[in-house]
Enzyme design. Sequence first.
Site, short mmCIF file in Angstrom:
data_model
loop_
_atom_site.label_atom_id
_atom_site.label_comp_id
_atom_site.label_asym_id
_atom_site.label_seq_id
_atom_site.Cartn_x
_atom_site.Cartn_y
_atom_site.Cartn_z
N HIS A 108 -7.32 -4.91 10.07
CA HIS A 108 -7.09 -4.90 8.44
C HIS A 108 -5.79 -5.63 8.05
CE1 HIS A 108 -4.65 -0.70 9.40
NE2 HIS A 108 -3.99 -1.85 9.26
N ASP A 145 0.77 -0.88 -0.03
CA ASP A 145 0.02 -0.07 0.27
C ASP A 145 0.82 1.35 0.01
OD1 ASP A 145 1.02 -0.65 2.57
OD2 ASP A 145 -1.18 -1.12 3.36
N GLU A 180 -9.61 -1.88 5.09
CA GLU A 180 -10.35 -1.83 6.45
C GLU A 180 -11.52 -2.54 6.75
OE1 GLU A 180 -8.53 -0.13 8.19
OE2 GLU A 180 -8.12 1.88 7.92
N ASN A 226 -7.68 -3.06 14.16
CA ASN A 226 -9.09 -3.25 13.68
C ASN A 226 -9.30 -4.50 12.85
OD1 ASN A 226 -7.88 -2.26 11.60
ND2 ASN A 226 -9.38 -0.63 11.38
C1 F6R Z 1 1.07 -1.70 6.06
C2 F6R Z 1 0.14 -2.42 6.03
C3 F6R Z 1 -0.65 -2.61 7.45
C4 F6R Z 1 0.13 -2.88 8.75
C5 F6R Z 1 -0.65 -2.72 10.04
C6 F6R Z 1 0.10 -3.19 11.27
O1 F6R Z 1 1.78 -1.66 4.79
O2 F6R Z 1 -0.11 -3.32 5.57
O3 F6R Z 1 -1.82 -3.66 7.46
O4 F6R Z 1 0.72 -4.04 8.56
O5 F6R Z 1 -1.40 -1.53 9.94
O6 F6R Z 1 1.01 -1.99 11.41
P1 F6R Z 1 2.10 -2.00 12.57
O7 F6R Z 1 2.95 -3.18 12.27
O8 F6R Z 1 2.93 -0.73 12.28
O9 F6R Z 1 1.29 -2.37 13.81
#
Ligand code: F6R
Length: 262
Positions: free
Chosen positions: A144, A73, A149, A142
């Site tokens: 995702h 992303d 989301e 959450n």
């Molecule tokens: C970002 C992504 C998100 C993160 C998630 C957890 O490329 O794919 O799904 O993996 O928001 O983020 P952290 O690891 O910072 O807790």
Amino acid sequence: MSSGAEVEVIICADSAEVGEVAAEKIAGICRKAVTPVLGLATGSSPLALYAGLARRVNEGTLDLSHAVGFALDEYVGIDTSHPQSYAQVINTYVTVPLKMDPSRVHVPDGNAEDLYAAAAAYDLMIEESGGVDAQVLGIGTNGHIGFNEPTSSFSSRTRPKTLTPQTREDNRRFFADDEKVPLHCVTQGLGTIMEARELVLVASGEHKADAIAACVEGPVSAMCPASILQFHESATVIIDEAAASKLRLIDYYTYVARNQPM
Ligand code: F6R
């Protein structure tokens, strides 16, 4: 030993061990592929995993110079020179330390004039690469994955999305006090992610425990996008004890002691 027909859960002592076990798993997949294609998550969770891969590259036990990478992303409207743009994050923590060829590492274009067309072209590029061998995933509090989301369609492709207030709050720590956390992103879809041949999700900390329980043991629901892993034939969830603390089948899963071969 997993039959491969379930989400395999591996519980580690701490986040360092999560990174090490996940790095060995990804390295193994890459060593078997002629041209490994990696799906790359950003955020804090995979940093120890990328450091583990970098160590193997430096030791000469892993060569990723011909590997291809696709980030999950990118924020919309962020300058690609901003240190928190995922283009920069991937370059800093993946492309450079893993000695990958920058021309083979791709990040969705969050500044394209036509975001939908650029997202569709990104999906096509993944397809034309032969598909992702190993997709690294983190998980949001959450539930995702990527930035899909809650309520994201399970068949979604790469596309622009709006981030939830929860995700923006969670990611506030990456931005300066006077900066706004971007509201929009472009993310690989759940359908795109599910086409990867292997999924490896890493998570650490108690704040991920509810999301991990919903992902692995909850009903498959768009309210927890990560629960789609239950439909994948080869998904591994590598977590520390804190992130595992709300799993009901806790005694059923594999525990790893440091340095114990898998
Ligand atoms: C970002 C992504 C998100 C993160 C998630 C957890 O490329 O794919 O799904 O993996 O928001 O983020 P952290 O690891 O910072 O807790």
